[in-house]
Design a protein around this motif. Structure first.
Motif, PDB file in Angstrom:
ATOM      1  N   ASN A  53      -0.891  -0.889  -6.297  1.00 51.06           N
ATOM      2  CA  ASN A  53      -1.103  -0.804  -4.857  1.00 51.06           C
ATOM      3  C   ASN A  53      -2.580  -0.799  -4.480  1.00 51.06           C
ATOM      4  O   ASN A  53      -2.953  -1.301  -3.429  1.00 51.06           O
ATOM      5  CB  ASN A  53      -0.445   0.462  -4.302  1.00 51.06           C
ATOM      6  CG  ASN A  53       1.064   0.336  -4.285  1.00 51.06           C
ATOM      7  OD1 ASN A  53       1.598  -0.762  -4.320  1.00 51.06           O
ATOM      8  ND2 ASN A  53       1.745   1.455  -4.253  1.00 51.06           N
ATOM      9  N   TRP A  54      -3.415  -0.211  -5.310  1.00 53.26           N
ATOM     10  CA  TRP A  54      -4.830  -0.070  -4.963  1.00 53.26           C
ATOM     11  C   TRP A  54      -5.696  -1.184  -5.516  1.00 53.26           C
ATOM     12  O   TRP A  54      -6.878  -1.259  -5.210  1.00 53.26           O
ATOM     13  CB  TRP A  54      -5.352   1.279  -5.454  1.00 53.26           C
ATOM     14  CG  TRP A  54      -4.825   2.411  -4.643  1.00 53.26           C
ATOM     15  CD1 TRP A  54      -3.790   3.232  -4.966  1.00 53.26           C
ATOM     16  CD2 TRP A  54      -5.285   2.836  -3.359  1.00 53.26           C
ATOM     17  NE1 TRP A  54      -3.580   4.146  -3.974  1.00 53.26           N
ATOM     18  CE2 TRP A  54      -4.487   3.919  -2.973  1.00 53.26           C
ATOM     19  CE3 TRP A  54      -6.300   2.405  -2.514  1.00 53.26           C
ATOM     20  CZ2 TRP A  54      -4.677   4.573  -1.767  1.00 53.26           C
ATOM     21  CZ3 TRP A  54      -6.475   3.067  -1.325  1.00 53.26           C
ATOM     22  CH2 TRP A  54      -5.675   4.127  -0.963  1.00 53.26           C
ATOM     23  N   ARG A  55      -5.140  -2.042  -6.355  1.00 50.79           N
ATOM     24  CA  ARG A  55      -5.935  -3.117  -6.947  1.00 50.79           C
ATOM     25  C   ARG A  55      -6.132  -4.238  -5.919  1.00 50.79           C
ATOM     26  O   ARG A  55      -5.225  -4.584  -5.181  1.00 50.79           O
ATOM     27  CB  ARG A  55      -5.220  -3.669  -8.173  1.00 50.79           C
ATOM     28  CG  ARG A  55      -6.014  -4.766  -8.863  1.00 50.79           C
ATOM     29  CD  ARG A  55      -5.259  -5.275 -10.064  1.00 50.79           C
ATOM     30  NE  ARG A  55      -3.997  -5.852  -9.644  1.00 50.79           N
ATOM     31  CZ  ARG A  55      -2.912  -5.911 -10.390  1.00 50.79           C
ATOM     32  NH1 ARG A  55      -2.918  -5.424 -11.586  1.00 50.79           N
ATOM     33  NH2 ARG A  55      -1.805  -6.451  -9.930  1.00 50.79           N
ATOM     34  N   VAL A  56      -7.316  -4.781  -5.899  1.00 47.40           N
ATOM     35  CA  VAL A  56      -7.609  -5.922  -5.034  1.00 47.40           C
ATOM     36  C   VAL A  56      -7.660  -7.149  -5.927  1.00 47.40           C
ATOM     37  O   VAL A  56      -8.503  -7.246  -6.811  1.00 47.40           O
ATOM     38  CB  VAL A  56      -8.952  -5.737  -4.297  1.00 47.40           C
ATOM     39  CG1 VAL A  56      -9.253  -6.958  -3.450  1.00 47.40           C
ATOM     40  CG2 VAL A  56      -8.917  -4.482  -3.458  1.00 47.40           C
ATOM     41  N   ASP A  57      -6.736  -8.048  -5.713  1.00 47.52           N
ATOM     42  CA  ASP A  57      -6.687  -9.265  -6.519  1.00 47.52           C
ATOM     43  C   ASP A  57      -7.306 -10.386  -5.708  1.00 47.52           C
ATOM     44  O   ASP A  57      -6.711 -10.872  -4.755  1.00 47.52           O
ATOM     45  CB  ASP A  57      -5.245  -9.587  -6.892  1.00 47.52           C
ATOM     46  CG  ASP A  57      -5.171 -10.622  -8.000  1.00 47.52           C
ATOM     47  OD1 ASP A  57      -6.236 -11.022  -8.505  1.00 47.52           O
ATOM     48  OD2 ASP A  57      -4.054 -11.023  -8.345  1.00 47.52           O
ATOM     49  N   GLN A  81       1.258   3.292 -12.735  1.00 46.37           N
ATOM     50  CA  GLN A  81       1.280   1.825 -12.661  1.00 46.37           C
ATOM     51  C   GLN A  81       1.455   1.363 -11.223  1.00 46.37           C
ATOM     52  O   GLN A  81       0.827   0.387 -10.796  1.00 46.37           O
ATOM     53  CB  GLN A  81       2.402   1.275 -13.528  1.00 46.37           C
ATOM     54  CG  GLN A  81       2.115   1.318 -14.998  1.00 46.37           C
ATOM     55  CD  GLN A  81       3.294   0.829 -15.814  1.00 46.37           C
ATOM     56  OE1 GLN A  81       4.366   0.563 -15.277  1.00 46.37           O
ATOM     57  NE2 GLN A  81       3.112   0.728 -17.112  1.00 46.37           N
ATOM     58  N   ALA A  82       2.302   2.037 -10.456  1.00 47.67           N
ATOM     59  CA  ALA A  82       2.503   1.657  -9.053  1.00 47.67           C
ATOM     60  C   ALA A  82       1.230   1.909  -8.247  1.00 47.67           C
ATOM     61  O   ALA A  82       0.858   1.091  -7.405  1.00 47.67           O
ATOM     62  CB  ALA A  82       3.664   2.448  -8.460  1.00 47.67           C
ATOM     63  N   ASP A  83       0.543   3.031  -8.503  1.00 45.61           N
ATOM     64  CA  ASP A  83      -0.715   3.291  -7.804  1.00 45.61           C
ATOM     65  C   ASP A  83      -1.759   2.254  -8.163  1.00 45.61           C
ATOM     66  O   ASP A  83      -2.495   1.773  -7.304  1.00 45.61           O
ATOM     67  CB  ASP A  83      -1.242   4.686  -8.150  1.00 45.61           C
ATOM     68  CG  ASP A  83      -0.437   5.774  -7.489  1.00 45.61           C
ATOM     69  OD1 ASP A  83       0.290   5.464  -6.523  1.00 45.61           O
ATOM     70  OD2 ASP A  83      -0.537   6.935  -7.927  1.00 45.61           O
TER      71      ASP A  83
END
Length: 51
Positions: free
Chosen positions: A29-33, A24-26
């Motif tokens: 961190n890697w999601r672009v919102d 979930q943390a990865d």
């Protein structure tokens, strides 16, 4: 023997819990919102107060 089975189950569930937290943390961190960036039109007139 029963104690080893119980300890194994507890450690397995603990490992899965922390692995899920890491995934979930990865993902966070890697999601672009794109919704966080303000959307403004390119051709915008300046109001007189800004001049």
């Amino acid at each position: 023997m029963f104690t080893l089975i119980i300890l194994g189950l507890i450690s397995w569930f603990t490992y899965r819990h922390f692995a899920q937290k890491k995934r979930q943390a990865d993902r966070r961190n890697w999601r672009v919102d794109y919704r966080d960036t303000p959307i403004r039109p390119l051709t915008r007139r300046l109001p007189w107060r800004d001049l």
